[in-house]
Motif scaffolding. Structure first.
Motif, PDB file in Angstrom:
ATOM      1  N   GLY A  14       0.837  -1.209   0.000  1.00  0.00           N
ATOM      2  CA  GLY A  14       0.000   0.000   0.000  1.00  0.00           C
ATOM      3  C   GLY A  14       0.864   1.248   0.000  1.00  0.00           C
ATOM      4  N   SER A  16       1.474   3.511  -2.471  1.00  0.00           N
ATOM      5  CA  SER A  16       1.265   4.565  -3.478  1.00  0.00           C
ATOM      6  C   SER A  16       0.784   5.870  -2.860  1.00  0.00           C
ATOM      7  CB  SER A  16       0.257   4.088  -4.533  1.00  0.00           C
ATOM      8  OG  SER A  16      -0.948   3.697  -3.904  1.00  0.00           O
ATOM      9  N   SER A  17       0.378   5.837  -1.583  1.00  0.00           N
ATOM     10  CA  SER A  17      -0.139   7.071  -0.960  1.00  0.00           C
ATOM     11  C   SER A  17       0.080   7.023   0.553  1.00  0.00           C
ATOM     12  CB  SER A  17      -1.650   7.218  -1.250  1.00  0.00           C
ATOM     13  OG  SER A  17      -2.362   6.165  -0.612  1.00  0.00           O
ATOM     14  N   ILE A  19       0.696   6.950   4.436  1.00  0.00           N
ATOM     15  CA  ILE A  19       1.764   6.478   5.325  1.00  0.00           C
ATOM     16  C   ILE A  19       2.746   5.566   4.590  1.00  0.00           C
ATOM     17  CG2 ILE A  19       2.221   5.057   7.361  1.00  0.00           C
ATOM     18  CD1 ILE A  19      -0.502   6.097   8.498  1.00  0.00           C
ATOM     19  N   ASP A  65      -3.453  -6.938  -5.423  1.00  0.00           N
ATOM     20  CA  ASP A  65      -4.501  -6.777  -4.408  1.00  0.00           C
ATOM     21  C   ASP A  65      -4.139  -7.656  -3.211  1.00  0.00           C
ATOM     22  OD1 ASP A  65      -6.753  -6.797  -2.838  1.00  0.00           O
ATOM     23  OD2 ASP A  65      -8.152  -7.238  -4.471  1.00  0.00           O
ATOM     24  N   VAL A  66      -3.827  -7.039  -2.085  1.00  0.00           N
ATOM     25  CA  VAL A  66      -3.376  -7.828  -0.928  1.00  0.00           C
ATOM     26  C   VAL A  66      -4.476  -8.745  -0.382  1.00  0.00           C
ATOM     27  CG1 VAL A  66      -1.665  -6.082  -0.238  1.00  0.00           C
ATOM     28  CG2 VAL A  66      -3.922  -6.086   0.854  1.00  0.00           C
ATOM     29  N   ASN A  92       1.460  -2.484   5.379  1.00  0.00           N
ATOM     30  CA  ASN A  92       0.811  -1.183   5.562  1.00  0.00           C
ATOM     31  C   ASN A  92      -0.562  -1.077   4.908  1.00  0.00           C
ATOM     32  OD1 ASN A  92       0.867   1.921   5.906  1.00  0.00           O
ATOM     33  ND2 ASN A  92       0.632   1.616   3.696  1.00  0.00           N
ATOM     34  N   ARG A 111     -14.803  -7.221   2.937  1.00  0.00           N
ATOM     35  CA  ARG A 111     -13.671  -6.606   2.216  1.00  0.00           C
ATOM     36  C   ARG A 111     -12.647  -6.034   3.217  1.00  0.00           C
ATOM     37  NH1 ARG A 111     -10.524  -6.980  -2.209  1.00  0.00           N
ATOM     38  NH2 ARG A 111      -9.540  -4.984  -2.630  1.00  0.00           N
ATOM     39  N   SER A 144      -0.600  -1.242  12.581  1.00  0.00           N
ATOM     40  CA  SER A 144      -1.810  -1.462  13.366  1.00  0.00           C
ATOM     41  C   SER A 144      -2.432  -0.084  13.545  1.00  0.00           C
ATOM     42  CB  SER A 144      -1.439  -2.141  14.686  1.00  0.00           C
ATOM     43  OG  SER A 144      -2.542  -2.242  15.551  1.00  0.00           O
ATOM     44  N   TYR A 158     -13.498  -2.352  11.366  1.00  0.00           N
ATOM     45  CA  TYR A 158     -12.084  -1.971  11.167  1.00  0.00           C
ATOM     46  C   TYR A 158     -11.241  -2.215  12.412  1.00  0.00           C
ATOM     47  CZ  TYR A 158      -8.199   1.418  10.560  1.00  0.00           C
ATOM     48  OH  TYR A 158      -6.970   2.043  10.491  1.00  0.00           O
ATOM     49  N   LYS A 162      -7.359  -4.137  13.274  1.00  0.00           N
ATOM     50  CA  LYS A 162      -6.141  -3.496  13.780  1.00  0.00           C
ATOM     51  C   LYS A 162      -5.672  -4.184  15.066  1.00  0.00           C
ATOM     52  CE  LYS A 162      -5.535  -1.524  10.403  1.00  0.00           C
ATOM     53  NZ  LYS A 162      -4.317  -1.320   9.593  1.00  0.00           N
ATOM     54  N   GLY A 189      -1.889   7.274  15.490  1.00  0.00           N
ATOM     55  CA  GLY A 189      -3.134   7.887  15.968  1.00  0.00           C
ATOM     56  C   GLY A 189      -3.941   8.326  14.770  1.00  0.00           C
ATOM     57  N   ILE A 191      -3.740  10.290  11.448  1.00  0.00           N
ATOM     58  CA  ILE A 191      -2.769  10.840  10.493  1.00  0.00           C
ATOM     59  C   ILE A 191      -3.577  11.294   9.264  1.00  0.00           C
ATOM     60  CG2 ILE A 191      -0.693  10.323   9.152  1.00  0.00           C
ATOM     61  CD1 ILE A 191      -0.195   9.791  12.113  1.00  0.00           C
ATOM     62  N   THR A 193      -4.608  11.503   5.862  1.00  0.00           N
ATOM     63  CA  THR A 193      -4.372  10.811   4.585  1.00  0.00           C
ATOM     64  C   THR A 193      -5.710  10.632   3.873  1.00  0.00           C
ATOM     65  OG1 THR A 193      -4.729   8.577   5.423  1.00  0.00           O
ATOM     66  CG2 THR A 193      -2.483   9.448   5.639  1.00  0.00           C
TER      67      THR A 193
HETATM   68  N1  LIG Z   1      -4.372   7.612   8.586  1.00  0.00           N
HETATM   69  C1  LIG Z   1      -4.581   7.233   9.862  1.00  0.00           C
HETATM   70  O1  LIG Z   1      -5.043   8.029  10.694  1.00  0.00           O
HETATM   71  C2  LIG Z   1      -4.238   5.858  10.283  1.00  0.00           C
HETATM   72  C3  LIG Z   1      -3.917   4.851   9.399  1.00  0.00           C
HETATM   73  N2  LIG Z   1      -3.615   3.601   9.859  1.00  0.00           N
HETATM   74  C4  LIG Z   1      -3.278   2.545   8.953  1.00  0.00           C
HETATM   75  O2  LIG Z   1      -2.233   2.959   8.092  1.00  0.00           O
HETATM   76  C5  LIG Z   1      -2.295   2.220   6.880  1.00  0.00           C
HETATM   77  C6  LIG Z   1      -2.123   3.167   5.719  1.00  0.00           C
HETATM   78  O3  LIG Z   1      -3.246   4.023   5.634  1.00  0.00           O
HETATM   79  P1  LIG Z   1      -3.167   5.553   5.198  1.00  0.00           P
HETATM   80  O4  LIG Z   1      -1.851   5.861   4.660  1.00  0.00           O
HETATM   81  O5  LIG Z   1      -3.692   6.352   6.301  1.00  0.00           O
HETATM   82  O6  LIG Z   1      -4.290   5.622   4.055  1.00  0.00           O
HETATM   83  P2  LIG Z   1      -4.177   5.620   2.488  1.00  0.00           P
HETATM   84  O7  LIG Z   1      -5.558   5.371   1.997  1.00  0.00           O
HETATM   85  O8  LIG Z   1      -3.473   6.826   1.993  1.00  0.00           O
HETATM   86  O9  LIG Z   1      -3.238   4.381   2.193  1.00  0.00           O
HETATM   87  C7  LIG Z   1      -3.689   3.060   2.148  1.00  0.00           C
HETATM   88  C8  LIG Z   1      -2.925   2.377   1.080  1.00  0.00           C
HETATM   89  O10 LIG Z   1      -3.310   1.013   1.014  1.00  0.00           O
HETATM   90  C9  LIG Z   1      -3.573   0.688  -0.333  1.00  0.00           C
HETATM   91  N3  LIG Z   1      -4.509  -0.411  -0.431  1.00  0.00           N
HETATM   92  C10 LIG Z   1      -5.797  -0.439  -0.028  1.00  0.00           C
HETATM   93  N4  LIG Z   1      -6.349  -1.607  -0.355  1.00  0.00           N
HETATM   94  C11 LIG Z   1      -5.389  -2.330  -0.975  1.00  0.00           C
HETATM   95  C12 LIG Z   1      -5.354  -3.619  -1.531  1.00  0.00           C
HETATM   96  N5  LIG Z   1      -6.443  -4.396  -1.537  1.00  0.00           N
HETATM   97  N6  LIG Z   1      -4.203  -4.050  -2.086  1.00  0.00           N
HETATM   98  C13 LIG Z   1      -3.099  -3.260  -2.095  1.00  0.00           C
HETATM   99  N7  LIG Z   1      -3.073  -2.025  -1.591  1.00  0.00           N
HETATM  100  C14 LIG Z   1      -4.207  -1.571  -1.028  1.00  0.00           C
HETATM  101  C15 LIG Z   1      -4.132   1.951  -0.926  1.00  0.00           C
HETATM  102  O11 LIG Z   1      -4.082   1.954  -2.324  1.00  0.00           O
HETATM  103  C16 LIG Z   1      -3.239   2.989  -0.285  1.00  0.00           C
HETATM  104  O12 LIG Z   1      -2.051   3.149  -1.000  1.00  0.00           O
HETATM  105  C17 LIG Z   1      -3.611   1.466   6.907  1.00  0.00           C
HETATM  106  O13 LIG Z   1      -3.373   0.114   7.254  1.00  0.00           O
HETATM  107  C18 LIG Z   1      -4.383   2.155   8.004  1.00  0.00           C
HETATM  108  O14 LIG Z   1      -5.310   1.293   8.638  1.00  0.00           O
HETATM  109  C19 LIG Z   1      -3.620   3.317  11.198  1.00  0.00           C
HETATM  110  C20 LIG Z   1      -3.937   4.273  12.112  1.00  0.00           C
HETATM  111  C21 LIG Z   1      -4.274   5.606  11.719  1.00  0.00           C
END
Ligand SMILES: NC(=O)C1=CN([C@@H]2O[C@H](COP(=O)(O)OP(=O)(O)OC[C@H]3O[C@@H](n4cnc5c(N)ncnc54)[C@H](O)[C@@H]3O)[C@@H](O)[C@H]2O)C=CC1
Ligand SMILES: C[C@H](O)[C@@H]1OC(=O)[C@H](O)[C@@H]1O
Length: 255
Positions: A14, A16-17, A19, A65-66, A92, A111, A144, A158, A162, A189, A191, A193
């Motif tokens: 994950g 491409s965007s 974290i 697709d993970v 991630n 999903r 997580s 969700y 986690k 916490g 973030i 995005t």
């Molecule tokens: N943004 C936040 O506040 C928080 C985020 N997280 C976790 O951080 C991780 C990253 O999320 P963010 O960067 O915030 O959001 P994001 O939406 O920018 O990044 C998620 C990434 O996962 C990819 N993804 C989603 N489904 C996929 C799949 N089936 N196969 C491959 N790639 C897939 C997306 O394309 C994207 O690049 C997630 O696991 C999220 O649960 C955890 C706590 C807080």
């Protein structure tokens, strides 16, 4: 920047965007070569690859697709061939489609489980298999969340994923310690995005969330880089089975 990750090959799902992208580029800034998995955003992945290459590091990107168990072996196998091995794996990829509990669509529940939990399980297993075969140990970390520890009204599908990912890191730390492979969880916490763009478009909610953070602001993806680099590097050589909250103090802020 330091050379904390010089010579290390870091894989990020994950990426491409958000974290994942920040962590991938941040690891390259600290000397790593990086393999990026992405779900659908080819342009995002390609631009991250260009940034990493501009740092003089090698980058490899692959769509997969993970949620599909077969993606795991394919990504890890092809990325290890491209980079010549694997030293660090960052699980991630994740989704959080906010929805109420009583009318949760079965598809949304399934999903979310498949991407966040099944995806983590099979990706981490594939990475661990490759590290064991390579025989030089490694570091695995999973994204997580603070949501592993506390609930959310619109996150009933969700938050269990986690908590599951945190638990996965604890059990794999035990299963893989004998191979010199460390497994840890990062608990962000809130973030800013794509994952919460719509949710935090509600000004009242965003201000409430900000007010809960003792450090006075919500996080940026770059706030996750230092903790991830620490867990990836030999600075954390004796850290395994740990959970690192990166939340500006939100979790401890009762009143
Ligand atoms: N943004 C936040 O506040 C928080 C985020 N997280 C976790 O951080 C991780 C990253 O999320 P963010 O960067 O915030 O959001 P994001 O939406 O920018 O990044 C998620 C990434 O996962 C990819 N993804 C989603 N489904 C996929 C799949 N089936 N196969 C491959 N790639 C897939 C997306 O394309 C994207 O690049 C997630 O696991 C999220 O649960 C955890 C706590 C807080
Ligand atoms: C998507 C949420 O805004 C984000 O993800 C989490 O894991 C936490 O609940 C954050 O607030």
């Amino acid at each position: 920047m330091t050379n904390l990750l010089q010579g290390k090959r870091v894989f990020v799902t994950g990426a491409s965007s958000g974290i994942g992208r920040a962590v991938a580029i941040g690891c390259a800034q600290h000397g790593a070569d990086v393999a990026l998995n992405y779900g659908h955003d080819e342009a995002g992945a390609e631009s991250a690859v260009r940034e990493i290459e501009a740092l003089g590091r090698t980058a490899f990107a692959m769509q997969a697709d993970v949620a599909e168990p077969e993606s795991a072996g394919r990504f890890v196998g092809e990325a290890a061939t491209a980079l010549g091995g694997i030293d660090v794996f960052v699980n991630n990829a994740g989704i959080c489609p906010f929805h109420g509990f009583l009318d949760m669509p079965v598809d949304t529940f399934e999903r979310t489980m498949r991407v966040n939990m099944h995806g983590a399980y099979f990706m981490v297993q594939a990475a661990a298999r490759a590290m064991v075969e390579q025989g030089t140990g490694g570091s695995i970390m999973a994204m997580s969340s603070i949501s592993a520890l506390v609930g959310g009204e619109y996150q009933t599908h969700y938050t269990p994923t986690k908590a599951g990912v945190l638990s996965l890191m604890q059990s794999t730390a035990i299963a893989l310690g004998k191979h010199g492979i460390r497994c840890n969880a990062l608990l962000p916490g809130t973030i800013l995005t794509e994952i919460n763009r719509d949710d935090l478009a509600d000004r009242q909610k965003r201000e409430y969330m900000e007010s809960r953070v003792p450090l006075g602001r919500l996080g940026q993806p770059e706030d996750m880089v230092g903790p991830a680099v620490f867990l990836a590097s030999d600075l954390s050589a004796y850290v395994t089975g740990a959970a690192l909250l990166v939340d500006g103090g939100m979790f401890v802020n009762l009143q």
